[in-house]
Structures are given as structure tokens and as C-alpha cells.
Design a protein around this motif. Structure first.
Motif, PDB file in Angstrom:
ATOM      1  N   LYS A   1       0.930  -1.352   0.473  1.00  0.00           N
ATOM      2  CA  LYS A   1       0.447  -0.527  -0.309  1.00  0.00           C
ATOM      3  C   LYS A   1       0.655   1.736  -0.053  1.00  0.00           C
ATOM      4  O   LYS A   1       0.179   2.639  -0.820  1.00  0.00           O
ATOM      5  CB  LYS A   1      -1.020  -0.071   1.136  1.00  0.00           C
ATOM      6  CG  LYS A   1      -1.550   1.261   0.992  1.00  0.00           C
ATOM      7  CD  LYS A   1      -2.494   1.761   2.647  1.00  0.00           C
ATOM      8  CE  LYS A   1      -3.594   2.607   2.566  1.00  0.00           C
ATOM      9  NZ  LYS A   1      -4.170   2.365   3.838  1.00  0.00           N
ATOM     10  N   ILE A   2       1.892   1.312   1.006  1.00  0.00           N
ATOM     11  CA  ILE A   2       3.029   2.481   0.445  1.00  0.00           C
ATOM     12  C   ILE A   2       3.682   2.870  -0.567  1.00  0.00           C
ATOM     13  O   ILE A   2       3.760   3.516  -0.770  1.00  0.00           O
ATOM     14  CB  ILE A   2       3.947   2.097   2.043  1.00  0.00           C
ATOM     15  CG1 ILE A   2       3.109   1.884   3.412  1.00  0.00           C
ATOM     16  CG2 ILE A   2       4.948   3.406   1.954  1.00  0.00           C
ATOM     17  CD1 ILE A   2       4.393   1.518   4.785  1.00  0.00           C
ATOM     18  N   ASP A   3       3.789   1.761  -1.415  1.00  0.00           N
ATOM     19  CA  ASP A   3       4.386   1.740  -2.347  1.00  0.00           C
ATOM     20  C   ASP A   3       4.058   2.281  -3.654  1.00  0.00           C
ATOM     21  O   ASP A   3       4.378   3.250  -4.365  1.00  0.00           O
ATOM     22  CB  ASP A   3       5.791   0.281  -3.104  1.00  0.00           C
ATOM     23  CG  ASP A   3       6.738  -0.437  -2.078  1.00  0.00           C
ATOM     24  OD1 ASP A   3       7.046   0.752  -1.767  1.00  0.00           O
ATOM     25  OD2 ASP A   3       6.370  -1.607  -2.358  1.00  0.00           O
TER      26      ASP A   3
ATOM     27  N   ASP B   1       2.517   6.642  -7.394  1.00  0.00           N
ATOM     28  CA  ASP B   1       1.410   7.655  -7.536  1.00  0.00           C
ATOM     29  C   ASP B   1       2.385   9.245  -7.744  1.00  0.00           C
ATOM     30  O   ASP B   1       1.798  10.058  -8.226  1.00  0.00           O
ATOM     31  CB  ASP B   1       0.162   7.243  -6.698  1.00  0.00           C
ATOM     32  CG  ASP B   1      -0.071   6.151  -7.171  1.00  0.00           C
ATOM     33  OD1 ASP B   1       0.350   5.473  -8.376  1.00  0.00           O
ATOM     34  OD2 ASP B   1      -1.630   5.367  -6.903  1.00  0.00           O
ATOM     35  N   GLN B   2       2.676   9.221  -6.334  1.00  0.00           N
ATOM     36  CA  GLN B   2       3.228  10.534  -5.884  1.00  0.00           C
ATOM     37  C   GLN B   2       4.262  10.840  -6.688  1.00  0.00           C
ATOM     38  O   GLN B   2       4.140  12.072  -7.156  1.00  0.00           O
ATOM     39  CB  GLN B   2       3.451  10.712  -4.220  1.00  0.00           C
ATOM     40  CG  GLN B   2       3.627  11.993  -3.559  1.00  0.00           C
ATOM     41  CD  GLN B   2       4.300  11.807  -2.489  1.00  0.00           C
ATOM     42  OE1 GLN B   2       4.861  11.091  -1.715  1.00  0.00           O
ATOM     43  NE2 GLN B   2       3.886  13.086  -1.428  1.00  0.00           N
ATOM     44  N   VAL B   3       4.462  10.414  -7.254  1.00  0.00           N
ATOM     45  CA  VAL B   3       6.022  10.642  -7.217  1.00  0.00           C
ATOM     46  C   VAL B   3       5.530  10.618  -9.193  1.00  0.00           C
ATOM     47  O   VAL B   3       6.130  11.755 -10.160  1.00  0.00           O
ATOM     48  CB  VAL B   3       7.453   9.083  -7.497  1.00  0.00           C
ATOM     49  CG1 VAL B   3       8.240   9.693  -8.637  1.00  0.00           C
ATOM     50  CG2 VAL B   3       7.532   9.368  -6.123  1.00  0.00           C
ATOM     51  N   SER B   4       4.922   9.451  -9.346  1.00  0.00           N
ATOM     52  CA  SER B   4       4.991   9.632 -11.284  1.00  0.00           C
ATOM     53  C   SER B   4       3.731  11.017 -11.715  1.00  0.00           C
ATOM     54  O   SER B   4       3.823  11.789 -12.601  1.00  0.00           O
ATOM     55  CB  SER B   4       3.457   8.424 -11.152  1.00  0.00           C
ATOM     56  OG  SER B   4       2.963   8.232 -12.498  1.00  0.00           O
TER      57      SER B   4
ATOM     58  N   LEU C   1       6.179  13.777 -11.595  1.00  0.00           N
ATOM     59  CA  LEU C   1       6.720  14.136 -13.014  1.00  0.00           C
ATOM     60  C   LEU C   1       6.326  14.190 -14.682  1.00  0.00           C
ATOM     61  O   LEU C   1       6.943  14.431 -15.319  1.00  0.00           O
ATOM     62  CB  LEU C   1       7.610  12.287 -13.367  1.00  0.00           C
ATOM     63  CG  LEU C   1       8.384  11.576 -12.057  1.00  0.00           C
ATOM     64  CD1 LEU C   1       9.059  10.346 -12.397  1.00  0.00           C
ATOM     65  CD2 LEU C   1       9.695  12.925 -12.373  1.00  0.00           C
ATOM     66  N   ARG C   2       5.207  14.039 -13.886  1.00  0.00           N
ATOM     67  CA  ARG C   2       3.947  14.173 -15.516  1.00  0.00           C
ATOM     68  C   ARG C   2       3.939  15.584 -16.331  1.00  0.00           C
ATOM     69  O   ARG C   2       3.881  16.029 -17.133  1.00  0.00           O
ATOM     70  CB  ARG C   2       2.585  13.864 -15.397  1.00  0.00           C
ATOM     71  CG  ARG C   2       2.437  12.516 -15.198  1.00  0.00           C
ATOM     72  CD  ARG C   2       1.078  11.822 -15.649  1.00  0.00           C
ATOM     73  NE  ARG C   2       0.663  10.632 -14.810  1.00  0.00           N
ATOM     74  CZ  ARG C   2       0.030  10.320 -14.092  1.00  0.00           C
ATOM     75  NH1 ARG C   2       0.287  10.963 -12.885  1.00  0.00           N
ATOM     76  NH2 ARG C   2      -0.200   8.646 -14.326  1.00  0.00           N
ATOM     77  N   ARG C   3       4.506  16.154 -14.352  1.00  0.00           N
ATOM     78  CA  ARG C   3       4.637  17.778 -15.285  1.00  0.00           C
ATOM     79  C   ARG C   3       5.790  18.072 -15.961  1.00  0.00           C
ATOM     80  O   ARG C   3       5.857  19.724 -15.639  1.00  0.00           O
ATOM     81  CB  ARG C   3       4.222  18.506 -13.787  1.00  0.00           C
ATOM     82  CG  ARG C   3       2.734  17.897 -13.447  1.00  0.00           C
ATOM     83  CD  ARG C   3       2.381  18.812 -12.094  1.00  0.00           C
ATOM     84  NE  ARG C   3       1.169  19.278 -11.995  1.00  0.00           N
ATOM     85  CZ  ARG C   3       0.626  17.812 -10.944  1.00  0.00           C
ATOM     86  NH1 ARG C   3       0.823  16.589 -10.948  1.00  0.00           N
ATOM     87  NH2 ARG C   3      -1.100  18.323 -11.084  1.00  0.00           N
ATOM     88  N   MET C   4       6.783  17.388 -16.144  1.00  0.00           N
ATOM     89  CA  MET C   4       7.857  17.681 -16.342  1.00  0.00           C
ATOM     90  C   MET C   4       8.392  17.162 -17.520  1.00  0.00           C
ATOM     91  O   MET C   4       7.786  15.715 -17.867  1.00  0.00           O
ATOM     92  CB  MET C   4       9.839  17.315 -15.294  1.00  0.00           C
ATOM     93  CG  MET C   4       9.144  17.595 -14.003  1.00  0.00           C
ATOM     94  SD  MET C   4      10.088  17.480 -13.105  1.00  0.00           S
ATOM     95  CE  MET C   4      11.576  17.348 -13.199  1.00  0.00           C
TER      96      MET C   4
END
Length: 326
Positions: free
Chosen positions: A113-115, A120-123, A126-129
Motif C-alpha cells: 500500500k505504501i509503495d 503515484d505521488q512521484v508519477s 513527473l508528469r509535469r516535467m
């Protein structure tokens, strides 16, 4: 149009900007909250779950080293996770007086669940870069994290710490231990087989048998008589060039600073004797590459081959010595 060089920022300005960005990262990633990663656990407990899951059977001492916690805080953290049914202790195979740590089924479920939350948080960020900025970010953060770790690793370790376990020269059983580490790692990540293991064992055995020898050195990190990390310098005094070989660290020591301590001793050795040091590695070993680059190595050559039983891209890194020039 005239090109104008902007004045470089002062060191003080750079420090203040990095401190500001670090605080923002801490806030945005949620470390100021009482719980982290959509769990009911405090940040330190979440990190403990992640590290135990990544290295099943890790000892409480090694977990504390990774998390930068002292013995008492580590004990309290493990006890709370054990009471919550997320972690269990098992008697160590080599020493029944000590215990190893494992996640329970509930702990494994929470780790997944943590993973998912962290991915999702990092993904989403990154979509904004653009891709080029993403890669630059990864490299820059890795170098920054390595630099911080280097500062921590240079501080005097507690009595019985990792520095006391780094030995120089041949130690009984080290050839088999280091060949085994190489074989397991490169089989899992690259599909290498018996040919690679035999080559490591044969060449390392010949090298160790010749020690002590001018311009050559072998460092080992040992626990309970077993070698869990190694690094060798195979130097040519006449040419003034050294070859860095057999650098590997067991997964259980990830984040402990052992790799950087081995590298630090090796770089001191070559700086006193050689003008250049080189090594060969494989493309894709990013953690090792960050350590090489932070130690002064630079990529000088790439070539593709299949001599190890699977197609890989080999990379050559080179470093000019900071000390005596030959």
C-alpha cells in the motif's frame, strides 16, 4: 545578440536555496504530518517497513544504521511494529542469541500500500516535467544524497561500527564470499551464469594469492567471519595506472555507507600512488554510477557485447588522481 555570462551565485546563496528546497520537499512529501504515505504510521516507522521489506532478515543494528537511529530508538521502533503485528523476529541462523527482522503478512500488505502511494505521488509529479528534466532531476538528487551520505560516513562511527569491520588484505573465505555475491547479483539482474562466476572466482583468487604486492590492495567488509562487501585496486606502478575491480556490496548493507567507506579508502590509496584509475561496469547500475561520479570518475567509453552470456552495454569510467601526479 551578445551572450552575457551571468555571475555565479555565491556559496552562501546556493546553501540557502538548497536548504529552502529541502524544507519544501519535506513538507510536500508529507514528513511534517503525524502519519505518512496514507498509513497510520509515523514517517520513521514507514521507512522501517520499507527497509525491512527490501532486505528480509535484516538485523535491528543494520536497520538503525540505515535509518540513522541510535540503538534505543531502533529498539523502540521495532518493538512498536512488532506489537502492531507488522514485524516479526526470527532467531538468526548463525547466532541464536540475535534475531533477524521480517515483515508479517500484514506488514507485507501495508508495504504494498505504501509503495502504491509513493509511486503515484512521484508519477504525478513527473508528469509535469519533460523527460530530459526528469533524468537531470534523478542524477542531481542522487549526487546530492550521496554527498550528504559521504558527510555522515566520515563522522566517527560508534564502538563496534562499520569502520571496525573493514579489513585490508586476504581473509579466509573471502574469495568464495565475493564470487558468490557477484554471481547472485548479476544472475538476478543480468542473467549471467557459471562462466561469469568462474571468471570472478579465478581472477580474484589469483589476485588475492599474490597479496601483498606493490600497487595492489583488497578491502573487505566482514561480519561474523563472512565478507559482505569488497573493493580491490590492481595497479601498475610503472604505467602509473590503477584498475578498480570487484566492487560489490551485499543488499543487506544498502544505505549503510559501507560502499562509500570502501571507495574512500581506495581513492586515498590510488591518490598516493597513481595518476589515473579506471573501472569497467555495466550500463544500468545507477546507484554504483552515482558513487563513482561523486568520487571523481567520469564516463569515457561505452561498447555493447554479449561475452557474458547476455547482451549488455559495458562502460569505462576514468578518474585523475587528486594527489601525487606521476
Amino acid at each position: 545578440m551578445d551572450l552575457i555570462d551571468l555571475p555565479a551565485k555565491t556559496r552562501e546563496a546556493t546553501i540557502m536555496e538548497l536548504r529552502d528546497f529541502s524544507r519544501r520537499l519535506v513538507r510536500e512529501l508529507g514528513f511534517m504530518r503525524t502519519t505518512l504515505a496514507d498509513s497510520d504510521l509515523a514517517p520513521s516507522a514507514v521507512h522501517a517497513i520499507i527497509e525491512i521489506g527490501a532486505a528480509p532478515g535484516i538485523s535491528a543494528k543494520d536497520l538503525g544504521n540505515i535509518l540513522r537511529l541510535d540503538k534505543s530508538n531502533t529498539s523502540r521502533q521495532v518493538a512498536r511494529l512488532e506489537a502492531s503485528g507488522l514485524v516479526e523476529r526470527r532467531a538468526a541462523k548463525e547466532d541464536a542469541r540475535s534475531s533477524d527482522l521480517y515483515l508479517t503478512d500484514a506488514g507485507q500488505k501495508l508495504r504494498k500500500k505504501i509503495d502504491r502511494f509513493a509511486t503515484d505521488q512521484v508519477s504525478n509529479a513527473l508528469r509535469r516535467m519533460v523527460p530530459a528534466d526528469q533524468q537531470a532531476l534523478v542524477r542531481s538528487l542522487a549526487l546530492y544524497a550521496d554527498a550528504l551520505a559521504q558527510d555522515n560516513s566520515t563522522k566517527a562511527p560508534p564502538e563496534g561500527g562499520t569502520a571496525t569491520r573493514i579489513l585490508e588484505g586476504y581473509q579466509p573465505g573471502c574469495v568464495g564470499d565475493i564470487a558468490s555475491l557477484h554471481a547472485r547479483f548479476y544472475s538476478a539482474h543480468w542473467g549471467f551464469g557459471a562462466f561469469f562466476e568462474k571468471k570472478v572466482a579465478t581472477e580474484l583468487g589469483g589476485f588475492a594469492d599474490a597479496l601483498p604486492a606493490p600497487g595492489k590492495a583488497l578491502w573487505l567488509y566482514t561480519e561474523n567471519g563472512r565478507s559482505l562487501a569488497s573493493l580491490a585496486i590492481d595497479g601498475d606502478d610503472e604505467a602509473g595506472v590503477a584498475h578498480l575491480r570487484w566492487f560489490i556490496v551485499d543488499d543487506s548493507l544498502r544505505g549503510s555507507g559501507v560502499g562509500r567507506q570502501l571507495m574512500s579508502q581506495a581513492m586515498k590509496f590510488v591518490d598516493e600512488r597513481f595518476s589515473e584509475t579506471y573501472l569497467w561496469t555495466f550500463k544500468g547500475l545507477d546507484a554504483a554510477r552515482h558513487l563513482y561520479e561523486s568520487s571523481g570518475f567520469r564516463l569515457t567509453d561505452e561498447l555493447e557485447g554479449a561475452q557474458w552470456g547476455t547482451r549488455v552495454i559495458e562502460q569505462r569510467f576514468s578518474r585523475r588522481s587528486a594527489g601525487t601526479r606521476r
